[in-house]
Design a protein around this motif. Sequence first.
Motif, PDB file in Angstrom:
ATOM      1  N   TYR B 163       0.853  -1.186   0.000  1.00 48.14           N
ATOM      2  CA  TYR B 163       0.000   0.000   0.000  1.00 48.14           C
ATOM      3  C   TYR B 163       0.892   1.239   0.000  1.00 48.14           C
ATOM      4  O   TYR B 163       1.973   1.257   0.570  1.00 48.14           O
ATOM      5  N   GLY B 164       0.430   2.245  -0.697  1.00 47.42           N
ATOM      6  CA  GLY B 164       1.195   3.489  -0.751  1.00 47.42           C
ATOM      7  C   GLY B 164       2.244   3.518  -1.843  1.00 47.42           C
ATOM      8  O   GLY B 164       2.892   4.548  -2.029  1.00 47.42           O
ATOM      9  N   GLY B 165       2.450   2.427  -2.581  1.00 51.43           N
ATOM     10  CA  GLY B 165       3.447   2.477  -3.648  1.00 51.43           C
ATOM     11  C   GLY B 165       4.146   1.150  -3.796  1.00 51.43           C
ATOM     12  O   GLY B 165       3.501   0.100  -3.793  1.00 51.43           O
ATOM     13  N   VAL B 166       5.472   1.207  -3.907  1.00 44.55           N
ATOM     14  CA  VAL B 166       6.232  -0.032  -4.005  1.00 44.55           C
ATOM     15  C   VAL B 166       7.334   0.014  -2.957  1.00 44.55           C
ATOM     16  O   VAL B 166       7.599   1.065  -2.339  1.00 44.55           O
ATOM     17  N   ARG B 167       8.021  -1.125  -2.778  1.00 45.79           N
ATOM     18  CA  ARG B 167       8.981  -1.213  -1.682  1.00 45.79           C
ATOM     19  C   ARG B 167      10.261  -0.445  -1.958  1.00 45.79           C
ATOM     20  O   ARG B 167      10.879   0.083  -1.045  1.00 45.79           O
ATOM     21  N   ARG B 168      10.713  -0.415  -3.190  1.00 44.84           N
ATOM     22  CA  ARG B 168      11.963   0.305  -3.448  1.00 44.84           C
ATOM     23  C   ARG B 168      11.976   0.809  -4.880  1.00 44.84           C
ATOM     24  O   ARG B 168      11.154   0.436  -5.713  1.00 44.84           O
TER      25      ARG B 168
END
Lengths: 303, 375, 216, 378
Positions: B163-168
């Motif tokens: 959630y909120g985007g991607v990890r990196r």
Amino acid sequence: MPLGVKIAWSLVGVLVAIAYGLVIAGIIRKVMARIQGRIGPPVWQQFIDLGKVIFQRTATRHGWMFYLAPIFRAGGGIGLYLLVPVVIGVPALSNFSFDGDLLLVMYFIFFGSLGMALGAADSGHPHSPIGISRGLSQMTAYELPFALAMVAMAAEVHSFSIHDIIMVQQGGILHWNILTNPLAAIAAFIAFLGMNMYAPFNIVGAPQEIPVGPPTEYNSVFLSLMMSGRAILAVAKIVLYMDLFLGGAHSILEAFVKTFIIYFWSVFVGAVFPRFRTEQAVRFFLGWPTVAGIAGVLLVLIR
Amino acid sequence: MTTETSELRRRVQLWFGPQHPGITGNMSVQAWLEGDTLTAGVTHVGYLHRGFEKLMERRRFIQSFPIVCRICVPEPDTNEYLLAAGLDELSGLAAEVPQRGRWIRTLVLEMSRLQMNLMTLGGHIGAMAMGAAPNWLIALRDLVLDRFEELTGGRIYHMFITYGGVRRDLPEGFAERMEANFRTIEEKLPLVDNVIFDSSVFRKRAIGVGVVPEEWVDEMSLSGPIVRAMGIPRDVRKDFPYEKYPELDFEVVTTTGSDIYARAWIRRQEIAQSMDLIRQIFRKMPEGPYCAKLPNMLTWTIPPGQTYVRAEATRGEMGYYVVTDGSDKIRRVHVRAPSYVHGVALLERMIPGTNIADLAPLMVSLQVCPPEMER
Amino acid sequence: MDTKPQSTLPVLVEPPRGAEPHAPLGRGYFLGETRRQQPLPMRESLAKIKNWFRANSLWVMAYGTGCGGIELRPLTTARFDFERFGMAMRPTARQSNVLIISGYLAVKSLKRVIRAYEQMPSPKWVVGLGSCTINGGMYWDSYNTINRLDLYLPVDIYIAGCMPRPEALLAGFGELMAMIKRGEANGWNHYLENFDWYKENQKKVINDWNMPDYNW
Amino acid sequence: MISKLPIFGLAAVVARIAVPTLATAAGSLSAAHLLGWLGGLTAFGMTLLAVFQEDMKKLLAYSSVGQVGYVVLAMALMTPLGWTAALYYAVNHFLFKGLLFLAVAGVIYRTGVRTFADVGGLIRRMPASFIAVLIGIIALAGVPPLSGFAGKWLLYEALMDKGWLFLTAFMMFASVIAFLYCFRLIHSIFLGQLKDEHRQVREAPWPLLLAELLMIVPILVLSVRPRVLVEPLQHLVTGVFGVPGVRFASATTMTTSFGYFNAAAMMAMVVVLVVVLLVILVTAGAKPTKVNQLDIVYSGELPPSPEEVQYAWAFYRPYEKAFAPLLKARVTAFWNGVVDVVEGIADAGRRFYTGNAQTYVLYSVLFILVLAAFGLAR
């Protein structure tokens, strides 16, 4: 040559043929792997597999007919090999070829298949009869072009003797039947594809459909006999083709080279095709391979 | 003396699976055979059931992400994206997802579609016992998996979209390495086309086999390549655009025929389409942050609400129905898996009259993914 | 009084649907006449040679029981190619030696796996692949999966990870081969020696037990 | 066996009247050639129809008609070799088809069913009948060690000698199709899964077995020494043509202008191979454990009842599909006509097959008497 010595030589020949068949199968696995972009197993992998299967600690069997399939498969292979002359002019390697002719050899091919079918069906596994039904259907189909080619060969020399057919091809490559009667040769070599059960004609053991067909229930020592039977049957068949179309062999080396070439014809075809359905395979053989065979016979009649 | 042979004796019962090389995973089809034709078939599931939807009710939101990607093993990213998108929407985080994050999500989704299509295309001909093409294609798929590994750290399970985007962010030089891989793939694909689509045997086996009638589309809610192979341009990426798909330039691939050949052809075209889209993504992707500022994962709660989010997996429309109740766990989640429709309802309906030899190619072309059916 | 020795086997097997069995229940269809309990220590002549053959020709049963099945495809195909170590996939249990439990096992799968395992000829080995076979992995609290594989089947080697890469699998198989050559991979012996214990465990989780008891 | 009798009638008629006329007409397209193709097509068509039968007796009936086709073809050759082949084939066919009918009658008598799908696995209950059928089908298929091969061999040699090349290949094809129904006959009755209601079935009654033995002994004798029969037949034929077709190089070897065949050596080879391989199989490797009927690899599932595991109905459906263009459309009408006629003949013939052993033995004795009378009359 006394009979005892001849039998001893034949025994040696059988063992060598089994070994050669296993080596060829190993090379095929290697070549297939290279076509698929893999390294592949070592060429002697078949020997290891055979040893492993013999050294299995337990085995299971069904009825007493269960024993028959490996025996007939191996017996058919060995018998066929014994009836075909391997190297001309070397009595030690011509086996018992003077006890039979082309008809006998043809029917001996069926001896193994039919016996194998009977034994395998006794396992009671539904995949066995389904596989056998497919295999026998295909066998009848490739039999027609094969028979036409055989008839053309025999009519040419007015004899069913394999020895006579080899003798008429002596004196250079231009006398080979593959060049004197190319149409019959085409029919026979397409029938060879069906005989060897590589794609697109590998409908008997089709793992995606009926894994693995007739030998589903076979294991341990039964399987080992079946594997050696398959190896020698393959060798016997290619030796037969060499005798019929490539003028036989005068030395063991020549025999190796010629048989190798013949066998690889089916491998290279098999590497790049998917599998036919049964009725498609049957129809394929009854189509233009048969026409080629008929043309081959006509060629003999016209001459 | 002569009695009519009973129905029971005319047929043979065969189990395709669970232990069967012709089946696409751990599932089974109990089929009845008469001659060489299957007269009936029942799909059995439960060999892989893990109870995901139940397990997620016991886990915090961030803990659900490692679980959710196991729902479809070969193509996990759609699941991750859908859970992330659902939670974004319910928590109001959706507005804060940065643009680059959305682009990377789209990139990951397309990469996963690409690798899945590469594998399935090989499966089409592998199910007909042609060994070379699947070998080549799975080797090509491994190139994409290498990029996944570089990006996310895992070959199969990525757990990358949150959630909120991607990890990196993307690593340095990622686009160039991807481009090099694409060139290798494009070099090999004509060879694959040659042995699949130009092969007379494949054409004989595939054309006119496994035809799905057009009336079944709405009746059974079919989606994905099965529908597109009938000439209906239905694609969630176009019909209900999500993430950055509206900004990408692509046409929905369609063909006619609705048979195994048509579906294989659709997958082949979608491989090219995916590579094209990934190139577009690399061109259009802006710089910037890749993830919104996330709340403390241990204490984060989402207000009550429910939503349905959908995305286009390679198998068809995949949807998540997510319900939250204001606690720190998901109240209920339901996965709308295309394989369930295609593998249970459609397959069972198509089996009567199918040749025994055609079952394995048919299952591959319907692209049944057993873990997704059972969750 | 009937003096015939009673069978020690529990009656377990239901007759197939619609059939009126003539043979005693549980014996006619599936069971052999005697259960062959073979205490099989690896004490035989030529053991080293035999083990060398066995180690270099591992036939893996084609049964992807869980997620790990997805990495078996790359393992068999072009890039990783396990055939160069003499391994091959066999589609039938009667001809295979290695059973790979690729990941978690649902209870329904466990039943099929046990049946397949018992039909394999010995020597046979079980490879537990992934964390799920060791302690349940991330499904430790699922109601439908088993947590420890070695309660139900004798595992010879575990390959940890979720999921393990093909290289890890190759390393694991290399280790298995070395164990076989040393004569240490004796899981099937262990299964036979502790047959009752394994059966008891299996019956604990499988509620609708209708499996034949055989072990060869 | 009854269907063989007209052959001898035909032989007598053709010998007296037709030879001079037909032999002179031999040249372009002779009447003999037409008769040959008629025989060949009968053999092919009836064999194909036999493959698709679901009823044991119908299968054998179609097969008999097909076999008569071979005999007619061999007769039509109008050569000494051809006639020898025809007569040998007829006698041999009488032996193995009688054996097959007797054995199948035993099965029908004990089980009360005639459809393949209703039996199966009877090898466990009726091993003697199984061996009888096994010998019968090996002889019928013409696979080497047994007497059928000599008949096939004579026929092909005669055809090639005459120069009818296409018919030779066509007959090879037709005789391989016979393998299909041979296998089906033995598999669907004796192999596979034993049905529950047949678990108590007993072996066929001993008079029937005795009659079967009466057939088996001559088959085995002919397999080792075909000369025993070929030589007298040769004498008969030489009476008509004046020249012999087959020469005997040794006690067991027959030669024609086209090839040679040593029956005893063949038999010896097969027996030695089978015995040696059996010894290898039994002594080498692990001792096999017998597993029970339904203990099969079934994709990890439990097999259902034996009924549903036995593959017997529509056994050659793919083959039927492959020949569908041949069996369909306009040709259908023709074949339907043929089928009607054949079924009529078979129905008529069925009256003779009472299933009663004594009757069969009577037939056999009568037949041999007629044969002897025929031989004496020559």
